[in-house]
Design an enzyme around this catalytic site. Structure first.
Site, PDB file in Angstrom:
ATOM      1  N   LYS B  89       0.808  -1.222   0.000  1.00 54.00           N
ATOM      2  CA  LYS B  89       0.000   0.000   0.000  1.00 54.00           C
ATOM      3  C   LYS B  89       0.838   1.268   0.000  1.00 54.00           C
ATOM      4  O   LYS B  89       0.449   2.291  -0.572  1.00 54.00           O
ATOM      5  CB  LYS B  89      -0.924   0.011   1.220  1.00 54.00           C
ATOM      6  N   GLU B 111      -9.771   6.345   2.951  1.00 51.86           N
ATOM      7  CA  GLU B 111     -10.633   5.290   3.458  1.00 51.86           C
ATOM      8  C   GLU B 111      -9.737   4.097   3.773  1.00 51.86           C
ATOM      9  O   GLU B 111      -8.632   4.000   3.254  1.00 51.86           O
ATOM     10  CB  GLU B 111     -11.668   4.905   2.396  1.00 51.86           C
ATOM     11  N   SER B 378       1.864  -9.761  -1.065  1.00 59.00           N
ATOM     12  CA  SER B 378       1.553  -8.329  -1.003  1.00 59.00           C
ATOM     13  C   SER B 378       1.651  -7.726   0.388  1.00 59.00           C
ATOM     14  O   SER B 378       1.764  -6.511   0.528  1.00 59.00           O
ATOM     15  CB  SER B 378       0.148  -8.083  -1.561  1.00 59.00           C
TER      16      SER B 378
END
Lengths: 263, 388
Positions: B89, B111, B378
């Site tokens: 991220k 968010e 990830s």
């Protein structure tokens, strides 16, 4: 149908009153009673909200009303049926619906069935000018209006293009943000926006978002042609049903209608 | 790999379905993004930040034991779990926050579902001196308490969203609403390749680093490209990031793994591409899980990061064009992979990534020593301890 409503208000030298009601909140019987009460009280046009799970342009009041309506299984089909039932006893109806329910229903079919139900037009808040071509054409082919929104953040040249493409009326958003009675309109920029739109269009200008009290209605002033009241109206009959809700609505709208600017 | 058309469409998917109040902000963002992307100084700062703050490049790692019982295929992980804040991220939040500074915006808004994107935004906001407001579903706040604490330690304000399903979908609605009221001074940092144009494209460009590095590393180490690239797909940013490195290598098969939850035949899953239909959510046209009436459905996945009813429009385009293939892995399979992978390789994967790992083991059984499977690992699984 819409033109007639605005012409009548102009002839009476006053702003038109456009209340917004979420269909099916909390049930269809209540909505029908509220619709008829609003029409009797002098609503010129009524916006019927189509319940949607993810209403991006709406604040907490209308979002919660939509959730209640979904719990009573109210969807586009039920909204069209209600409009048809009320068509002869009710002010002209414009739907306020997000795009996805329309897209699933089928854009052409939506336009056809809305016209058949006697509806005058549709406001689709998540379809701005750039994505509006297909939907506008489908609605126009059935004689339905598609008002478009102009926001305080809309650059002037774009506002001109929006006013040009809008049909029925131009929906002027009174301040940044979403619907709701929590924040009043931003009157100084709103009046500048109305004045500049007035120079480029003869289409009716309806002001909404945050218009909730008689003083807001008065302050919108004569540059506009109509005011839209939604969240505060929904709050006025929250927790009641049917005729009790209709009575609350009559009490709530009387001072708003009395406050409509008159020239 | 192509950019979307001028209206933000990848084929039939994408676009800009948002209220008028946001259109000017999206136009402003698109102009600033286009200028930044053409400016070598912007990319130099992005890459320097990824090197020093995030710890890039992330390594690739060949698994010796996890699938050795079923195949001799080399199984290679791209280690996004080694990034600062523990997932891919942050590649995106670094890029967007640098762009926000360039645009003169004074606040960041985000968010978050599992909290990984919220933590990554909070970290970058703290580093750059930009206040951060994070919107998170009340149910997710309960499920991911640790990440809430981390965000607050990093100085972010975490706001509980109590509307609708109280998860990522509603947190995203709320972030859009708050942005509509503050478009002038606030930059909305979207966490995946979703939202209105230019977000899906911009987030892909910031995650593309994963695929660019992985392609170079695979060639250097093994002298060939992978036969298969696998990544989990919720909104789809880690998948689009690694796919981007290989899209133009037509011989490389791309696999997106959706959350099968309790099975895609029922209602409790989050497999938008496999079991959904075309619609509009959060500003773009793509696949989504919805009722016949067009109401967006509640989803289920054991992994909060995949528990989302929509998917990025470029994935919908890849599904239609056939460039990528989408499959699903159930909760039970993901949990089994989570445990199995930890014990065989000494790495605790995020539950999201465990979906990709579980599918890699299935695919390995059909591959041999001449092939090479590359998986995007990830994120790391610390946040999932005690949940499975």
């Amino acid at each position: 149908m819409l033109d007639g409503a605005f012409v009548r208000a102009r002839r009476e030298k006053r702003l038109a009153f456009i209340p917004y009601v979420m269909v099916g909140d909390p049930d269809l019987e209540t909505t029908e009673a509220v619709l008829l009460a609003l029409s009797d009280a002098g609503a010129d046009v009524i916006e019927l909200g189509v319940p949607y799970s993810d209403p991006l342009a709406d604040g907490p009041t209308i979002a919660a009303a939509g959730q209640r309506a979904l719990r009573s299984a109210t969807h586009l089909r039920e909204v069209l049926a209600l409009a048809w039932r009320c068509r002869e006893r009710c002010a002209p109806i414009v739907l306020f619906t997000y795009y996805n329910p329309v897209y699933q229903f089928g854009v052409e079919r939506f336009a056809r069935e809305a016209a058949a139900a006697g509806i005058a037009g549709a406001i689709v808040p998540d379809v701005a000018l750039d994505e509006s071509v297909e939907l506008r054409a489908a609605l126009q082919a059935q004689g339905l209006a598609m008002p478009l929104l102009v926001a305080p953040s809309t650059p002037q040249q774009r506002a001109v293009r929006i006013a040009d493409a809008a049909t029925g009326f131009v929906y002027v958003v009174s301040r940044l943000g979403v619907t709701g009675a929590g924040y009043a309109p931003d009157f100084a920029p709103l009046h500048r926006q109305l004045a500049s739109l007035r120079e480029v269009t003869n289409k009716p200008l309806a002001v909404g978002f945050g218009v909730s009290r008689p003083q807001d209605v008065r302050n919108v002033g004569l540059l506009a042609d109509a005011i839209v009241v939604g969240s505060a109206l929904i709050d006025s009959y929250a927790g009641t049903r049917a005729q009790a809700a209709a009575a609350r609505v009559r009490d709530f709208v009387a001072p708003l209608i009395a406050a409509l600017p008159v020239s | 790999m192509r950019a979307p058309d001028s209206r933000g469409y990848f084929g039939d998917f994408g676009g800009r379905y948002v209220p008028e109040v946001l259109i000017a902000a999206l136009d402003e963002l698109e102009r600033a993004m286009t200028a930044a992307f053409a400016d070598p100084a912007f990319w130099a700062e992005y890459h320097a930040t990824l090197r020093d703050f995030v710890g890039r490049p992330s390594p690739i790692y060949r698994c010796e034991r996890y699938a050795a019982d079923v195949s001799s295929v080399p199984l290679v992980m791209k280690r996004e779990d080694t990034n600062h804040t523990g997932a891919h991220k942050i590649n995106n939040t670094v890029g967007q926050a640098l762009l926000a500074l360039r645009m003169g915006k004074r606040r960041l808004l985000a968010e978050t579902g599992a909290g990984q994107h919220g933590v990554a935004t909070a970290a970058v906001g703290a580093k750059l001196g930009l206040p951060v407001d994070v919107y998170m579903g009340a149910r997710d706040i309960e499920r991911q308490a640790l990440n809430v604490d981390v965000m607050q330690l990093l100085g972010a304000q975490v706001h509980a969203v109590t509307s609708g399903t109280q998860t990522l979908k509603d947190a995203t609605n709320e972030a859009f609403r708050v942005w509509a009221g503050r478009v002038e001074d606030t930059f909305y940092v979207i966490g995946s390749v979703v939202g209105a144009h230019p977000y899906p494209f911009m987030v892909r460009e910031f995650q593309k680093i994963i695929g660019i590095e992985a392609r170079r590393q695979t060639l250097e180490r093994y002298g060939r490209l992978p036969s298969d690239v696998i990544a989990c797909v919720g909104g789809g940013s880690n998948a689009m990031g690694i796919f981007a490195g290989f899209v133009d290598d037509r011989e490389v098969k791309l696999w997106g793994v959706e959350a099968g939850g309790k099975g895609v035949d029922g209602d409790e899953h989050a497999a938008s591409l496999l079991a959904g239909s075309i619609g509009v959510l959060h500003g773009s046209r793509s696949y989504l899980l919805q009722s016949a009436e067009g109401q967006v459905r509640e989803t289920h996945s054991i992994s909060a990061g995949l528990d989302y009813p929509g998917v990025g429009p470029e994935h919908a385009f890849f599904k239609e064009s056939g460039r990528a293939t989408y499959v699903n892995i159930t909760d039970a399979q993901a949990v089994e992979a989570f445990h199995g992978f930890a014990r065989c390789e000494g790495i605790l994967p995020a539950l999201e990534s465990a979906h990709a790992i579980a599918f890699a083991r299935e695919l390995a059984a059909q591959r041999g020593a001449d092939d090479l499977i590359l998986v995007n690992l990830s994120g790391r699984g610390d946040k999932d301890i005690g949940r499975c």
